[in-house]
Design a protein around this motif. Structure first.
Motif, PDB file in Angstrom:
ATOM      1  N   GLY A   1       0.801  -1.216   0.000  1.00  0.00           N
ATOM      2  CA  GLY A   1       0.000   0.000   0.000  1.00  0.00           C
ATOM      3  C   GLY A   1       0.836   1.269   0.000  1.00  0.00           C
ATOM      4  N   ALA A   2       0.149   2.412   0.061  1.00  0.00           N
ATOM      5  CA  ALA A   2       0.795   3.722   0.080  1.00  0.00           C
ATOM      6  C   ALA A   2       0.348   4.486   1.312  1.00  0.00           C
ATOM      7  CB  ALA A   2       0.432   4.504  -1.184  1.00  0.00           C
ATOM      8  N   PHE A   3       1.248   5.280   1.871  1.00  0.00           N
ATOM      9  CA  PHE A   3       0.957   6.026   3.092  1.00  0.00           C
ATOM     10  C   PHE A   3       1.527   7.437   2.983  1.00  0.00           C
ATOM     11  CE2 PHE A   3       1.130   1.575   4.122  1.00  0.00           C
ATOM     12  CZ  PHE A   3       0.070   1.373   4.996  1.00  0.00           C
ATOM     13  N   ILE A   4       0.863   8.379   3.651  1.00  0.00           N
ATOM     14  CA  ILE A   4       1.391   9.724   3.829  1.00  0.00           C
ATOM     15  C   ILE A   4       1.406  10.026   5.318  1.00  0.00           C
ATOM     16  CG2 ILE A   4       1.096  12.183   3.406  1.00  0.00           C
ATOM     17  CD1 ILE A   4      -0.414  11.545   0.898  1.00  0.00           C
ATOM     18  N   GLY A   5       2.574  10.380   5.814  1.00  0.00           N
ATOM     19  CA  GLY A   5       2.671  10.870   7.183  1.00  0.00           C
ATOM     20  C   GLY A   5       2.574  12.386   7.179  1.00  0.00           C
ATOM     21  N   VAL A   6       1.760  12.936   8.067  1.00  0.00           N
ATOM     22  CA  VAL A   6       1.557  14.386   8.138  1.00  0.00           C
ATOM     23  C   VAL A   6       2.024  14.879   9.502  1.00  0.00           C
ATOM     24  CG1 VAL A   6      -0.109  16.265   8.030  1.00  0.00           C
ATOM     25  CG2 VAL A   6      -0.429  14.229   6.597  1.00  0.00           C
ATOM     26  N   MET A   7       2.920  15.851   9.514  1.00  0.00           N
ATOM     27  CA  MET A   7       3.455  16.403  10.755  1.00  0.00           C
ATOM     28  C   MET A   7       3.437  17.923  10.663  1.00  0.00           C
ATOM     29  SD  MET A   7       7.226  15.800  12.496  1.00  0.00           S
ATOM     30  CE  MET A   7       8.070  17.025  11.493  1.00  0.00           C
ATOM     31  N   LYS A   8       3.031  18.590  11.714  1.00  0.00           N
ATOM     32  CA  LYS A   8       3.134  20.042  11.743  1.00  0.00           C
ATOM     33  C   LYS A   8       4.599  20.437  11.657  1.00  0.00           C
ATOM     34  CE  LYS A   8      -1.078  21.172  14.291  1.00  0.00           C
ATOM     35  NZ  LYS A   8      -1.638  21.844  15.505  1.00  0.00           N
ATOM     36  N   ARG A   9       4.873  21.517  10.962  1.00  0.00           N
ATOM     37  CA  ARG A   9       6.273  21.935  10.805  1.00  0.00           C
ATOM     38  C   ARG A   9       6.902  22.279  12.147  1.00  0.00           C
ATOM     39  NH1 ARG A   9       7.068  26.071   5.875  1.00  0.00           N
ATOM     40  NH2 ARG A   9       5.066  26.944   6.561  1.00  0.00           N
ATOM     41  N   SER A  10       6.094  22.694  13.088  1.00  0.00           N
ATOM     42  CA  SER A  10       6.617  22.990  14.424  1.00  0.00           C
ATOM     43  C   SER A  10       6.505  21.798  15.352  1.00  0.00           C
ATOM     44  CB  SER A  10       5.845  24.173  15.027  1.00  0.00           C
ATOM     45  OG  SER A  10       4.452  23.855  15.123  1.00  0.00           O
ATOM     46  N   GLY A  11       6.104  20.641  14.818  1.00  0.00           N
ATOM     47  CA  GLY A  11       5.839  19.473  15.655  1.00  0.00           C
ATOM     48  C   GLY A  11       7.033  18.562  15.807  1.00  0.00           C
ATOM     49  N   ASP A  12       6.738  17.342  16.215  1.00  0.00           N
ATOM     50  CA  ASP A  12       7.749  16.328  16.500  1.00  0.00           C
ATOM     51  C   ASP A  12       7.280  15.020  15.870  1.00  0.00           C
ATOM     52  OD1 ASP A  12       8.962  14.111  18.569  1.00  0.00           O
ATOM     53  OD2 ASP A  12      10.251  15.883  18.388  1.00  0.00           O
ATOM     54  N   ILE A  13       8.177  14.050  15.736  1.00  0.00           N
ATOM     55  CA  ILE A  13       7.790  12.793  15.089  1.00  0.00           C
ATOM     56  C   ILE A  13       6.643  12.094  15.825  1.00  0.00           C
ATOM     57  CG2 ILE A  13       9.999  12.404  13.965  1.00  0.00           C
ATOM     58  CD1 ILE A  13      10.717  10.488  16.217  1.00  0.00           C
ATOM     59  N   LYS A  14       6.513  12.328  17.125  1.00  0.00           N
ATOM     60  CA  LYS A  14       5.413  11.699  17.865  1.00  0.00           C
ATOM     61  C   LYS A  14       4.058  12.261  17.461  1.00  0.00           C
ATOM     62  CE  LYS A  14       5.524  14.725  21.963  1.00  0.00           C
ATOM     63  NZ  LYS A  14       6.531  15.678  21.416  1.00  0.00           N
ATOM     64  N   ASP A  15       4.068  13.402  16.736  1.00  0.00           N
ATOM     65  CA  ASP A  15       2.822  14.039  16.313  1.00  0.00           C
ATOM     66  C   ASP A  15       2.379  13.596  14.917  1.00  0.00           C
ATOM     67  OD1 ASP A  15       2.870  15.635  18.667  1.00  0.00           O
ATOM     68  OD2 ASP A  15       4.275  17.019  17.686  1.00  0.00           O
ATOM     69  N   ILE A  16       3.153  12.745  14.236  1.00  0.00           N
ATOM     70  CA  ILE A  16       2.812  12.337  12.872  1.00  0.00           C
ATOM     71  C   ILE A  16       1.499  11.561  12.867  1.00  0.00           C
ATOM     72  CG2 ILE A  16       3.491  10.905  10.906  1.00  0.00           C
ATOM     73  CD1 ILE A  16       6.364  11.558  11.462  1.00  0.00           C
ATOM     74  N   VAL A  17       0.632  11.911  11.926  1.00  0.00           N
ATOM     75  CA  VAL A  17      -0.615  11.189  11.688  1.00  0.00           C
ATOM     76  C   VAL A  17      -0.513  10.525  10.319  1.00  0.00           C
ATOM     77  CG1 VAL A  17      -3.118  11.375  11.458  1.00  0.00           C
ATOM     78  CG2 VAL A  17      -1.899  12.863  13.069  1.00  0.00           C
ATOM     79  N   TRP A  18      -0.899   9.249  10.236  1.00  0.00           N
ATOM     80  CA  TRP A  18      -0.723   8.479   9.001  1.00  0.00           C
ATOM     81  C   TRP A  18      -2.034   8.285   8.266  1.00  0.00           C
ATOM     82  CZ3 TRP A  18       3.909   7.655   7.008  1.00  0.00           C
ATOM     83  CH2 TRP A  18       5.021   7.735   7.864  1.00  0.00           C
ATOM     84  N   PHE A  19      -1.977   8.421   6.941  1.00  0.00           N
ATOM     85  CA  PHE A  19      -3.129   8.210   6.070  1.00  0.00           C
ATOM     86  C   PHE A  19      -2.765   7.179   5.012  1.00  0.00           C
ATOM     87  CE2 PHE A  19      -3.697  12.306   7.969  1.00  0.00           C
ATOM     88  CZ  PHE A  19      -5.063  12.423   8.193  1.00  0.00           C
TER      89      PHE A  19
END
Length: 245
Positions: free
Chosen positions: A30-48
């Motif tokens: 499959g394919a995934f996109i991780g979305v992170m705020k530019r001011s965030g941290d890797i723990k904030d990544i949300v996956w689609f």
């Protein structure tokens, strides 16, 4: 936001050591996109999640309310790379087309949508770089001639609007090809899209290249100027414009 596309082209050292393809297409992953705020941290990544695809180059991406939009040149299957057992991918599916990804950060789904905006084969998308990360009204990419003898070869330029609709195309003579176009603003305060488009053109008859200069808003008129380089620049050449000031 920062986007992290994770697409199912895999690398495997054990596979390579066994004499099999070191890089291979595994669409079942499959394919995934991780979305992170530019001011965030890797723990904030949300996956689609999305349908298996491959992308080499992205035109632009921006916020649209609760959504993130990304315009990319998407392949259904990648060229150049086989399946893990060495079987080739399908050439009919191994051509890139302008595609819009949409991620809804406020929605209830963990999937992102993938919508082709055109059926024209192309690659190397560019925008007026002053609009990077913002909604843009102009884009350009190297395209194929759908009626040419080498369908899939990049032998022209397409100009599209902010919805991916074609404004104009310009095609080379059969056999010639071109590399990544580069946008140059007429001045730093010029309107978006007001400027020049540069592209290196390879001439099959002479095995030499020209630098073609187009009016970016009127590419269908052909080059406004040609710089004869006197030597060959390989296909796939990339570049950026840096002003002298």
């Amino acid at each position: 936001h920062v986007l992290f596309p994770i697409l199912p082209l895999t690398g495997s050292m054990p596979r390579a050591m066994a004499g099999k393809p070191p890089y291979a297409w595994e669409p079942d992953k499959g394919a995934f996109i991780g979305v992170m705020k530019r001011s965030g941290d890797i723990k904030d990544i949300v996956w689609f999640r999305g349908d298996a695809c491959y992308v080499f180059h992205i035109m632009n991406a921006w916020d649209d309310g609760s959504r993130i939009i990304a315009d990319v040149m998407q392949f259904d299957e990648p060229p150049l790379f086989p399946h893990p057992d060495g079987r080739p991918t399908d050439p009919a599916k191994s051509r890139a087309r302008l595609c819009r990804w949409s991620v809804d950060l406020a929605g209830s789904s963990d999937r992102f949508t993938q919508t082709y905006l055109d059926d024209l084969t192309g690659e190397f998308p560019r925008i007026d770089d002053r609009r990077a990360g913002l909604a843009s009204g102009h884009g350009w990419y190297a395209c194929a001639n759908p009626d040419g003898p080498l369908f899939g070869a990049l032998s022209g330029i397409a100009h599209v609007d902010g919805a991916g609709r074609r404004r104009a195309t310009w095609l080379l003579p059969d056999g010639d090809s071109l590399s990544e176009p580069v946008f140059v603003p007429r001045s730093q305060d010029a309107a978006e899209g007001d400027g020049w488009l540069l592209a290196v053109v390879w001439r099959a008859a002479t095995n030499t290249s020209d630098l073609a200069v187009f009016n970016a808003s009127g590419i269908d008129a052909g080059p406004a100027a040609l710089v004869h380089l006197g030597h060959r620049v390989p296909d796939g050449f990339h570049g950026n414009w840096v002003g002298a000031a």
